[in-house]
Scaffold this motif. Structure first.
Motif, PDB file in Angstrom:
ATOM      1  N   SER A  44       0.824  -1.216   0.000  1.00 24.26           N
ATOM      2  CA  SER A  44       0.000   0.000   0.000  1.00 24.26           C
ATOM      3  C   SER A  44       0.862   1.273   0.000  1.00 24.26           C
ATOM      4  O   SER A  44       0.643   2.162   0.819  1.00 24.26           O
ATOM      5  N   PRO A  45       1.827   1.383  -0.903  1.00 23.13           N
ATOM      6  CA  PRO A  45       2.728   2.546  -0.870  1.00 23.13           C
ATOM      7  C   PRO A  45       2.074   3.823  -1.371  1.00 23.13           C
ATOM      8  O   PRO A  45       1.056   3.789  -2.078  1.00 23.13           O
ATOM      9  N   GLY A  46       2.696   4.963  -1.019  1.00 25.10           N
ATOM     10  CA  GLY A  46       2.318   6.220  -1.635  1.00 25.10           C
ATOM     11  C   GLY A  46       2.453   6.093  -3.143  1.00 25.10           C
ATOM     12  O   GLY A  46       3.385   5.452  -3.641  1.00 25.10           O
ATOM     13  N   ALA A  47       1.530   6.707  -3.882  1.00 28.88           N
ATOM     14  CA  ALA A  47       1.498   6.512  -5.334  1.00 28.88           C
ATOM     15  C   ALA A  47       2.826   6.855  -6.000  1.00 28.88           C
ATOM     16  O   ALA A  47       3.248   6.186  -6.948  1.00 28.88           O
ATOM     17  N   ALA A  48       3.499   7.896  -5.520  1.00 33.46           N
ATOM     18  CA  ALA A  48       4.743   8.325  -6.150  1.00 33.46           C
ATOM     19  C   ALA A  48       5.938   7.465  -5.767  1.00 33.46           C
ATOM     20  O   ALA A  48       6.992   7.561  -6.399  1.00 33.46           O
ATOM     21  N   ILE A  49       5.799   6.612  -4.745  1.00 32.98           N
ATOM     22  CA  ILE A  49       6.898   5.722  -4.344  1.00 32.98           C
ATOM     23  C   ILE A  49       7.322   4.848  -5.516  1.00 32.98           C
ATOM     24  O   ILE A  49       8.507   4.523  -5.678  1.00 32.98           O
ATOM     25  N   LEU A  50       6.372   4.476  -6.370  1.00 30.28           N
ATOM     26  CA  LEU A  50       6.704   3.618  -7.511  1.00 30.28           C
ATOM     27  C   LEU A  50       7.631   4.309  -8.508  1.00 30.28           C
ATOM     28  O   LEU A  50       8.135   3.674  -9.425  1.00 30.28           O
TER      29      LEU A  50
END
Length: 328
Positions: free
Chosen positions: A95-101
Motif C-alpha cells: 500500500s505505498p504512496g502513489a509516487a513511491i513507484l
C-alpha cells in the motif's frame, strides 16, 4: 522476546517459501492462496484500513481462495521495502504512496505534481478513469501493477504565519519530502524548501529550524503539529493517494476469474473508503478549529501561476499530466 528485525525476516522468509506455487509456470486455478499484505501505517490509519478492507473483499469474492494476512505499522519495513518485497515474491499486496513507484516506474512521480486536480471529487474521478490504463503502463514498465487508489485528502500548509499568496512565502522555511518535485514546487512558490525526514519535523518546528510543513490535515492534526504551528492555509497544492499494488507476475498467473475478483475488490474498497475519508476530514477540521487554529483560504490562481511550465522540468510525467487534464 524476538526482535522486530528477526520477526520481519521470519515473516518474509516464510512468505517467500509459501510462494513456490506462485512461481510455478502456468495459470493458478484451484489452489488456495495465502498472501501477505503490508502497510507502513498504524492499523487505525485509513491506509491500513483500506488494505484490510481490500483483503476482506478479496476473500469474500473468491470464497476464501485468496486469503490475505495484512501486516501493519511498518512491521515488514517501510514502503520502499514493501515494493522490493513484491518483486521478490515475499509480499503479495502492498500500500505505498502513489509516487513511491517512481523508483521503478519514473512516471509515477506525476502523483506529486502540483495542482493537477480541481478538487477531491475530480481526483477520485481521475483515479477511477485511469486506473486500468495507468496500471497497464506501470506493469509493462516496472513489473508492478497498481490496482486501486487509497484515498487521502489534499495537502495543506501549516505555518507560523498567515499565508495567502506566494508573496507571503518569501524566506519561508518549509519542510518538504526528499524529492525533486517537492523541492522545485516550493522554490517556485518563493519559499526556502528544506528536505527533511518526517520524524524530524515536529522538533524542527519547535526549534524554529523551519517555519512550516505541508501534509493532509489529518496527519498534521494527529501528529501534534498544531501545538507548534497555529496557522493552516488551505493551499490544496497536491493530492497524492496511496495505492494497492501487486507484482504483475502474481497478477497475471491468477485465473481470469480470480483477476476479475481482485479488480472488483479494488473498486469496492475505493467506494467504501472514499466516503469515510471525506467524513473523517470534516471531523478533523472541527478539531483543528476547536484548538483555536487560524484557518484561511489562499489565492490559488497565484500559486497555480507560479508552477506553470513545471512539467518541462519533469518530462517523464508530462504524458500523465496531459492525460489527467483531459478528464472532466
Amino acid at each position: 522476546m524476538k526482535s522486530t528485525s528477526l520477526t520481519r525476516r521470519a515473516v518474509l522468509a516464510g512468505a517467500a517459501a509459501s510462494t513456490g506455487m506462485i512461481a510455478m509456470p502456468g495459470v493458478l486455478r484451484a489452489q488456495q492462496l495465502k498472501w501477505i499484505g503490508a502497510s507502513a501505517t498504524a492499523p487505525t490509519d485509513f491506509i491500513a484500513i483500506s488494505l484490510d478492507t481490500f483483503s476482506a473483499r478479496v476473500k469474500e469474492l473468491t470464497k476464501g481462495q485468496i486469503d490475505i494476512t495484512a501486516h501493519h505499522a511498518g512491521s515488514l519495513g517501510g514502503e520502499r521495502e514493501h515494493v522490493e518485497a513484491l518483486l521478490q515474491g515475499a509480499v503479495h499486496v502492498a500500500s505505498p504512496g502513489a509516487a513511491i513507484l517512481g523508483g521503478w516506474y519514473k512516471p509515477a512521480e506525476v502523483w506529486t505534481y502540483p495542482f493537477m486536480f480541481k478538487d477531491v471529487a475530480h481526483k477520485d474521478r481521475v483515479m477511477t478513469t485511469l486506473m486500468k490504463e495507468y496500471g497497464d503502463d506501470a506493469a509493462a514498465g516496472s513489473r508492478l501493477r497498481p490496482l486501486a487508489a487509497i484515498p487521502r485528502m489534499p495537502r495543506q500548509l501549516t505555518s507560523n504565519r498567515v499565508v495567502r499568496t506566494p508573496a507571503d512565502m518569501r524566506g519561508f522555511k518549509v519542510r518538504v519530502p526528499e524529492t525533486q518535485m517537492w523541492l522545485k514546487t516550493f522554490q517556485r512558490f518563493g519559499a526556502s524548501p528544506t528536505p527533511m525526514a518526517w520524524p524530524e519535523v515536529f522538533a524542527a518546528l519547535k526549534a524554529n529550524v523551519i517555519d512550516g510543513q505541508e501534509n493532509p490535515a489529518a496527519l498534521s492534526f494527529n501528529s501534534g503539529i498544531f501545538d507548534v504551528n497555529k496557522n493552516l492555509a488551505l493551499t490544496e497544492h497536491m493530492m497524492q493517494d496511496n495505492m494497492i499494488v501487486m507484482s504483475e507476475q502474481v497478477f497475471q498467473r491468477l485465473s481470469p476469474e480470480l483477476r476479475a475478483h481482485v479488480v472488483q475488490a479494488s473498486r469496492d474498497m475505493e467506494d467504501d473508503i472514499r466516503a469515510r475519508v471525506i467524513a473523517d476530514d470534516k471531523r478533523i477540521f472541527e478539531g483543528i478549529r476547536a484548538k483555536g487554529i487560524a484557518v484561511n483560504e489562499v489565492d490559488k490562481e497565484t500559486f497555480r501561476a507560479a508552477i506553470r511550465g513545471l512539467d518541462a522540468e519533469f518530462p517523464h510525467v508530462k504524458k500523465w499530466v496531459d492525460r489527467i487534464a483531459q478528464i472532466a
